[in-house]
Scaffold this motif. Structure first.
Motif, PDB file in Angstrom:
ATOM      1  N   GLN A  36      32.893  49.552  37.672  1.00 41.38           N
ATOM      2  CA  GLN A  36      31.623  48.849  37.508  1.00 41.38           C
ATOM      3  C   GLN A  36      31.813  47.438  36.939  1.00 41.38           C
ATOM      4  OE1 GLN A  36      28.997  49.764  38.846  1.00 41.38           O
ATOM      5  NE2 GLN A  36      28.549  51.920  38.597  1.00 41.38           N
ATOM      6  N   LEU A  37      33.043  47.089  36.608  1.00 39.41           N
ATOM      7  CA  LEU A  37      33.312  45.766  36.039  1.00 39.41           C
ATOM      8  C   LEU A  37      33.289  44.683  37.103  1.00 39.41           C
ATOM      9  CD1 LEU A  37      36.365  46.535  33.718  1.00 39.41           C
ATOM     10  CD2 LEU A  37      34.046  45.955  32.979  1.00 39.41           C
ATOM     11  N   PRO A  38      32.850  43.481  36.751  1.00 39.88           N
ATOM     12  CA  PRO A  38      33.026  42.349  37.661  1.00 39.88           C
ATOM     13  C   PRO A  38      34.531  42.121  37.877  1.00 39.88           C
ATOM     14  CG  PRO A  38      31.522  41.795  35.866  1.00 39.88           C
ATOM     15  CD  PRO A  38      32.131  43.122  35.532  1.00 39.88           C
ATOM     16  N   ALA A  39      34.877  41.515  38.992  1.00 38.13           N
ATOM     17  CA  ALA A  39      36.286  41.356  39.383  1.00 38.13           C
ATOM     18  C   ALA A  39      37.143  40.717  38.293  1.00 38.13           C
ATOM     19  CB  ALA A  39      36.381  40.549  40.676  1.00 38.13           C
ATOM     20  N   THR A  40      36.656  39.702  37.632  1.00 42.51           N
ATOM     21  CA  THR A  40      37.448  39.024  36.596  1.00 42.51           C
ATOM     22  C   THR A  40      37.778  39.965  35.452  1.00 42.51           C
ATOM     23  OG1 THR A  40      36.367  36.934  37.158  1.00 42.51           O
ATOM     24  CG2 THR A  40      37.514  37.027  35.056  1.00 42.51           C
ATOM     25  N   GLN A  41      36.788  40.701  34.970  1.00 37.84           N
ATOM     26  CA  GLN A  41      37.016  41.652  33.882  1.00 37.84           C
ATOM     27  C   GLN A  41      37.906  42.805  34.339  1.00 37.84           C
ATOM     28  OE1 GLN A  41      32.640  41.846  32.687  1.00 37.84           O
ATOM     29  NE2 GLN A  41      33.671  42.689  30.897  1.00 37.84           N
ATOM     30  N   ARG A  42      37.728  43.248  35.591  1.00 31.21           N
ATOM     31  CA  ARG A  42      38.543  44.340  36.109  1.00 31.21           C
ATOM     32  C   ARG A  42      40.015  43.934  36.189  1.00 31.21           C
ATOM     33  NH1 ARG A  42      35.629  45.368  40.131  1.00 31.21           N
ATOM     34  NH2 ARG A  42      36.747  44.129  41.666  1.00 31.21           N
ATOM     35  N   ARG A  43      40.276  42.704  36.633  1.00 28.99           N
ATOM     36  CA  ARG A  43      41.658  42.221  36.693  1.00 28.99           C
ATOM     37  C   ARG A  43      42.261  42.134  35.291  1.00 28.99           C
ATOM     38  NH1 ARG A  43      39.623  39.233  41.129  1.00 28.99           N
ATOM     39  NH2 ARG A  43      39.069  37.456  39.827  1.00 28.99           N
ATOM     40  N   GLU A  44      41.468  41.684  34.321  1.00 32.64           N
ATOM     41  CA  GLU A  44      41.940  41.612  32.939  1.00 32.64           C
ATOM     42  C   GLU A  44      42.263  43.011  32.410  1.00 32.64           C
ATOM     43  OE1 GLU A  44      40.429  40.138  28.521  1.00 32.64           O
ATOM     44  OE2 GLU A  44      39.277  39.571  30.280  1.00 32.64           O
ATOM     45  N   ALA A  45      41.375  43.972  32.663  1.00 30.25           N
ATOM     46  CA  ALA A  45      41.610  45.348  32.219  1.00 30.25           C
ATOM     47  C   ALA A  45      42.840  45.938  32.912  1.00 30.25           C
ATOM     48  CB  ALA A  45      40.376  46.209  32.496  1.00 30.25           C
ATOM     49  N   ASP A  46      42.996  45.674  34.206  1.00 32.45           N
ATOM     50  CA  ASP A  46      44.179  46.163  34.930  1.00 32.45           C
ATOM     51  C   ASP A  46      45.460  45.594  34.340  1.00 32.45           C
ATOM     52  OD1 ASP A  46      42.828  47.792  36.710  1.00 32.45           O
ATOM     53  OD2 ASP A  46      42.748  46.286  38.302  1.00 32.45           O
ATOM     54  N   LYS A  47      45.437  44.312  34.008  1.00 27.20           N
ATOM     55  CA  LYS A  47      46.610  43.666  33.411  1.00 27.20           C
ATOM     56  C   LYS A  47      46.972  44.343  32.086  1.00 27.20           C
ATOM     57  CE  LYS A  47      48.210  39.166  31.793  1.00 27.20           C
ATOM     58  NZ  LYS A  47      47.826  37.764  31.577  1.00 27.20           N
ATOM     59  N   ILE A  48      45.970  44.627  31.287  1.00 29.40           N
ATOM     60  CA  ILE A  48      46.196  45.297  29.996  1.00 29.40           C
ATOM     61  C   ILE A  48      46.757  46.698  30.228  1.00 29.40           C
ATOM     62  CG2 ILE A  48      45.051  46.232  27.946  1.00 29.40           C
ATOM     63  CD1 ILE A  48      43.046  43.805  28.276  1.00 29.40           C
ATOM     64  N   LEU A  49      46.152  47.438  31.137  1.00 33.64           N
ATOM     65  CA  LEU A  49      46.614  48.804  31.419  1.00 33.64           C
ATOM     66  C   LEU A  49      48.039  48.809  31.963  1.00 33.64           C
ATOM     67  CD1 LEU A  49      43.364  50.305  32.929  1.00 33.64           C
ATOM     68  CD2 LEU A  49      44.478  51.000  30.791  1.00 33.64           C
ATOM     69  N   ASN A  50      48.366  47.838  32.795  1.00 34.31           N
ATOM     70  CA  ASN A  50      49.714  47.768  33.362  1.00 34.31           C
ATOM     71  C   ASN A  50      50.767  47.402  32.335  1.00 34.31           C
ATOM     72  OD1 ASN A  50      48.946  48.552  35.938  1.00 34.31           O
ATOM     73  ND2 ASN A  50      48.485  46.455  36.557  1.00 34.31           N
ATOM     74  N   SER A  51      50.346  46.864  31.199  1.00 35.07           N
ATOM     75  CA  SER A  51      51.298  46.518  30.139  1.00 35.07           C
ATOM     76  C   SER A  51      51.531  47.676  29.173  1.00 35.07           C
ATOM     77  CB  SER A  51      50.820  45.279  29.370  1.00 35.07           C
ATOM     78  OG  SER A  51      49.695  45.593  28.575  1.00 35.07           O
ATOM     79  N   ALA A  52      50.925  48.834  29.449  1.00 41.06           N
ATOM     80  CA  ALA A  52      51.017  49.977  28.535  1.00 41.06           C
ATOM     81  C   ALA A  52      52.455  50.425  28.307  1.00 41.06           C
ATOM     82  CB  ALA A  52      50.176  51.142  29.051  1.00 41.06           C
ATOM     83  N   ASP A  53      53.303  50.323  29.324  1.00 45.19           N
ATOM     84  CA  ASP A  53      54.700  50.740  29.169  1.00 45.19           C
ATOM     85  C   ASP A  53      55.451  49.887  28.154  1.00 45.19           C
ATOM     86  OD1 ASP A  53      54.367  52.771  30.971  1.00 45.19           O
ATOM     87  OD2 ASP A  53      55.156  51.631  32.669  1.00 45.19           O
TER      88      ASP A  53
END
Length: 108
Positions: A36-53
């Motif tokens: 439900q996030l706008p694309a900009t926020q979704r990309r930011e959240a994806d970047k954060i999630l991908n850095s979990a490792d």
């Protein structure tokens, strides 16, 4: 043949991909589902999630969760809620787990 209106589709998506609302008196904080996030926020959240490792220690994991919650708060007020949590990792994780549970797709 089944017939749906666009309103039906939007209502079903809103229900299936709901977020988490946390209230504090009359105030509320809305943590959105990633879909439900706008694309900009979704990309930011994806970047954060991908850095979990890369978040190997507890403090790094706490920072990751803070950043994620700031990214998914609908009105840009994530930091405000973090401040209200008084820097308590336990309270932070309760919010994170509630968000994770609330945003899992369910039956529409």
């Amino acid at each position: 043949m089944a017939t749906y209106s666009l309103s039906d589709i939007r209502d079903a998506a809103a229900k299936r991909y709901q977020g988490l609302e946390i209230t504090n008196g009359d105030d509320k904080f809305v943590f959105q589902n990633l879909l439900q996030l706008p694309a900009t926020q979704r990309r930011e959240a994806d970047k954060i999630l991908n850095s979990a490792d890369e978040a190997a220690d507890t403090d790094s994991q706490i920072e990751l969760v803070k950043n994620l919650l700031k990214a998914v708060e609908k009105n840009g007020r994530g930091q405000e809620l973090l401040d209200l949590l008084e820097d308590s990792p336990a309270n932070l994780m309760e919010v994170f787990h509630a968000w994770m549970e609330a945003t899992q797709p369910g039956e529409a």
